[in-house]
Scaffold this motif. Structure first.
Motif, PDB file in Angstrom:
ATOM      1  N   GLY A  54      -3.766  -6.477   7.197  1.00 46.74           N
ATOM      2  CA  GLY A  54      -2.599  -7.338   7.028  1.00 46.74           C
ATOM      3  C   GLY A  54      -1.347  -6.705   7.591  1.00 46.74           C
ATOM      4  O   GLY A  54      -1.391  -5.783   8.407  1.00 46.74           O
ATOM      5  N   SER A  55      -0.192  -7.207   7.119  1.00 41.76           N
ATOM      6  CA  SER A  55       1.105  -6.790   7.647  1.00 41.76           C
ATOM      7  C   SER A  55       1.827  -5.812   6.722  1.00 41.76           C
ATOM      8  O   SER A  55       3.002  -5.511   6.928  1.00 41.76           O
ATOM      9  N   ASP A  56       1.144  -5.309   5.690  1.00 42.38           N
ATOM     10  CA  ASP A  56       1.794  -4.417   4.728  1.00 42.38           C
ATOM     11  C   ASP A  56       2.149  -3.073   5.354  1.00 42.38           C
ATOM     12  O   ASP A  56       3.177  -2.493   5.043  1.00 42.38           O
ATOM     13  N   PHE A  57       1.308  -2.568   6.203  1.00 41.91           N
ATOM     14  CA  PHE A  57       1.585  -1.390   7.016  1.00 41.91           C
ATOM     15  C   PHE A  57       0.579  -1.394   8.158  1.00 41.91           C
ATOM     16  O   PHE A  57      -0.432  -2.077   8.109  1.00 41.91           O
ATOM     17  N   ARG A  58       0.861  -0.630   9.209  1.00 40.78           N
ATOM     18  CA  ARG A  58      -0.067  -0.584  10.333  1.00 40.78           C
ATOM     19  C   ARG A  58      -0.018   0.785  10.987  1.00 40.78           C
ATOM     20  O   ARG A  58       0.910   1.577  10.761  1.00 40.78           O
ATOM     21  N   ILE A  59      -1.007   1.066  11.782  1.00 43.99           N
ATOM     22  CA  ILE A  59      -1.049   2.290  12.567  1.00 43.99           C
ATOM     23  C   ILE A  59      -0.706   1.928  14.003  1.00 43.99           C
ATOM     24  O   ILE A  59      -1.385   1.112  14.626  1.00 43.99           O
ATOM     25  N   LEU A  71      11.207   1.052   3.235  1.00 42.49           N
ATOM     26  CA  LEU A  71       9.944   1.776   3.149  1.00 42.49           C
ATOM     27  C   LEU A  71       9.866   2.881   4.208  1.00 42.49           C
ATOM     28  O   LEU A  71       9.356   3.971   3.932  1.00 42.49           O
ATOM     29  N   ARG A  72      10.394   2.612   5.387  1.00 48.98           N
ATOM     30  CA  ARG A  72      10.397   3.655   6.431  1.00 48.98           C
ATOM     31  C   ARG A  72      11.260   4.829   6.020  1.00 48.98           C
ATOM     32  O   ARG A  72      10.909   5.991   6.267  1.00 48.98           O
ATOM     33  N   GLY A  93       7.520  13.726  -7.844  1.00 46.36           N
ATOM     34  CA  GLY A  93       7.347  12.306  -7.612  1.00 46.36           C
ATOM     35  C   GLY A  93       8.105  11.747  -6.428  1.00 46.36           C
ATOM     36  O   GLY A  93       7.940  10.588  -6.082  1.00 46.36           O
ATOM     37  N   LEU A  94       8.946  12.570  -5.777  1.00 44.77           N
ATOM     38  CA  LEU A  94       9.733  12.071  -4.667  1.00 44.77           C
ATOM     39  C   LEU A  94       8.846  11.567  -3.541  1.00 44.77           C
ATOM     40  O   LEU A  94       9.224  10.673  -2.790  1.00 44.77           O
ATOM     41  N   ALA A  95       7.651  12.127  -3.420  1.00 50.15           N
ATOM     42  CA  ALA A  95       6.765  11.787  -2.313  1.00 50.15           C
ATOM     43  C   ALA A  95       5.861  10.603  -2.627  1.00 50.15           C
ATOM     44  O   ALA A  95       4.960  10.308  -1.857  1.00 50.15           O
ATOM     45  N   ASP A  96       6.079   9.918  -3.734  1.00 55.31           N
ATOM     46  CA  ASP A  96       5.260   8.767  -4.101  1.00 55.31           C
ATOM     47  C   ASP A  96       6.110   7.497  -4.086  1.00 55.31           C
ATOM     48  O   ASP A  96       7.221   7.487  -4.598  1.00 55.31           O
ATOM     49  N   PHE A  97       5.561   6.431  -3.526  1.00 59.38           N
ATOM     50  CA  PHE A  97       6.257   5.147  -3.579  1.00 59.38           C
ATOM     51  C   PHE A  97       5.246   4.023  -3.411  1.00 59.38           C
ATOM     52  O   PHE A  97       4.089   4.253  -3.047  1.00 59.38           O
ATOM     53  N   ALA A  98       5.680   2.804  -3.721  1.00 57.62           N
ATOM     54  CA  ALA A  98       4.801   1.644  -3.669  1.00 57.62           C
ATOM     55  C   ALA A  98       5.178   0.749  -2.494  1.00 57.62           C
ATOM     56  O   ALA A  98       6.348   0.631  -2.142  1.00 57.62           O
ATOM     57  N   VAL A  99       4.168   0.112  -1.913  1.00 59.86           N
ATOM     58  CA  VAL A  99       4.371  -0.864  -0.845  1.00 59.86           C
ATOM     59  C   VAL A  99       4.031  -2.236  -1.407  1.00 59.86           C
ATOM     60  O   VAL A  99       2.857  -2.552  -1.617  1.00 59.86           O
ATOM     61  N   PHE A 108       0.254  -1.509  -2.772  1.00 61.81           N
ATOM     62  CA  PHE A 108      -0.383  -0.265  -2.361  1.00 61.81           C
ATOM     63  C   PHE A 108       0.399   0.888  -2.979  1.00 61.81           C
ATOM     64  O   PHE A 108       1.612   0.799  -3.177  1.00 61.81           O
ATOM     65  N   THR A 109      -0.262   1.976  -3.288  1.00 64.10           N
ATOM     66  CA  THR A 109       0.410   3.194  -3.728  1.00 64.10           C
ATOM     67  C   THR A 109       0.319   4.219  -2.611  1.00 64.10           C
ATOM     68  O   THR A 109      -0.763   4.493  -2.107  1.00 64.10           O
ATOM     69  N   VAL A 110       1.472   4.756  -2.223  1.00 62.89           N
ATOM     70  CA  VAL A 110       1.537   5.711  -1.121  1.00 62.89           C
ATOM     71  C   VAL A 110       1.946   7.067  -1.667  1.00 62.89           C
ATOM     72  O   VAL A 110       2.877   7.172  -2.470  1.00 62.89           O
TER      73      VAL A 110
END
Length: 218
Positions: A54-59, A71-72, A93-99, A108-110
């Motif tokens: 989908g369009s939530d994130f891509r490579i 998010l970027r 926790g600074l390196a964790d975030f949700a999409v 998604f959990t990043v």
């Protein structure tokens, strides 16, 4: 939360140049090894599948691209943060975030984590400094589904519904994701309650998480 214990266990594989990558290929969560500039030096198959859905994130061009500036910015901050520590302290926790996703679907959990020297030595990519993990809570957990079927005699569809509702997905969102009617979903839910004795979605969610914790501990 992401299952950080998975990649900790991965480095226990016999020492050889690509031991870490071989282990990460077995994971259901999406994983990438990143350079200091955020470029991907390795991505497992699960990450490529998630990115293509989908369009939530891509490579794109060997980098992970998120759809919004917020998010970027969070991804860049996470990558910068992990480069300042060799191991994440408790509560890091600074390196964790949700999409977030559309349609009331759970996000998604990043997570971005630094690679220790031992993990760097276990990879064939010496310029990798961080590990990116992306967890999709809707990813089917076959172990939980099998356990629900064996313990309560649920059908495959009923077990998958329990899993979806247990991650916070609404009945309407689940119906849309499975391309079935809401009436069908409520029929599965009614039969699930009859078989399990669970009286509410809240109890269903609690029981699901109890099973999930038990499987992780094992």
């Amino acid at each position: 939360m992401l299952r950080s214990n998975l990649y900790v266990q991965a480095v226990a594989i016999p020492d050889r140049a690509n031991a870490l990558e071989d282990a990460l290929d077995l994971l259901a969560d999406g994983v990438a090894l990143l350079r200091r500039d955020g470029g991907i030096v390795y991505a497992n198959e699960a990450l490529r599948i998630l990115a293509a859905r989908g369009s939530d994130f891509r490579i794109d061009r060997r980098t992970v691209e998120f759809p919004t500036m917020e998010l970027r910015t969070r991804f860049a901050a996470a990558l910068s943060a992990v480069q300042r520590v060799e191991d994440p302290p408790a509560g890091f926790g600074l390196a964790d975030f949700a999409v977030p996703r559309e349609g009331a679907l759970p996000p998604f959990t990043v997570s971005v984590r630094p690679l220790t020297r031992a993990r760097m030595e276990a990879t064939q990519n010496p310029d990798a400094v961080a590990m990116l993990l992306i967890h999709d809570p809707l990813q089917q957990n076959s172990a939980i589904c099998r356990m629900l079927q064996e313990l309560h005699g649920l059908t495959n569809a009923e077990a998958h519904l329990v899993q979806a509702l247990g991650t916070g997905m609404t009945a309407l969102a689940y119906a849309r994701s499975r391309c079935v009617s809401v009436t069908t979903v409520y029929t599965h839910l009614r039969r699930t309650r009859e078989k399990t004795g669970w009286k509410s979605v809240a109890e269903l969610t609690r029981r699901f998480h109890e099973l999930n914790v038990a499987l992780r501990a094992n």
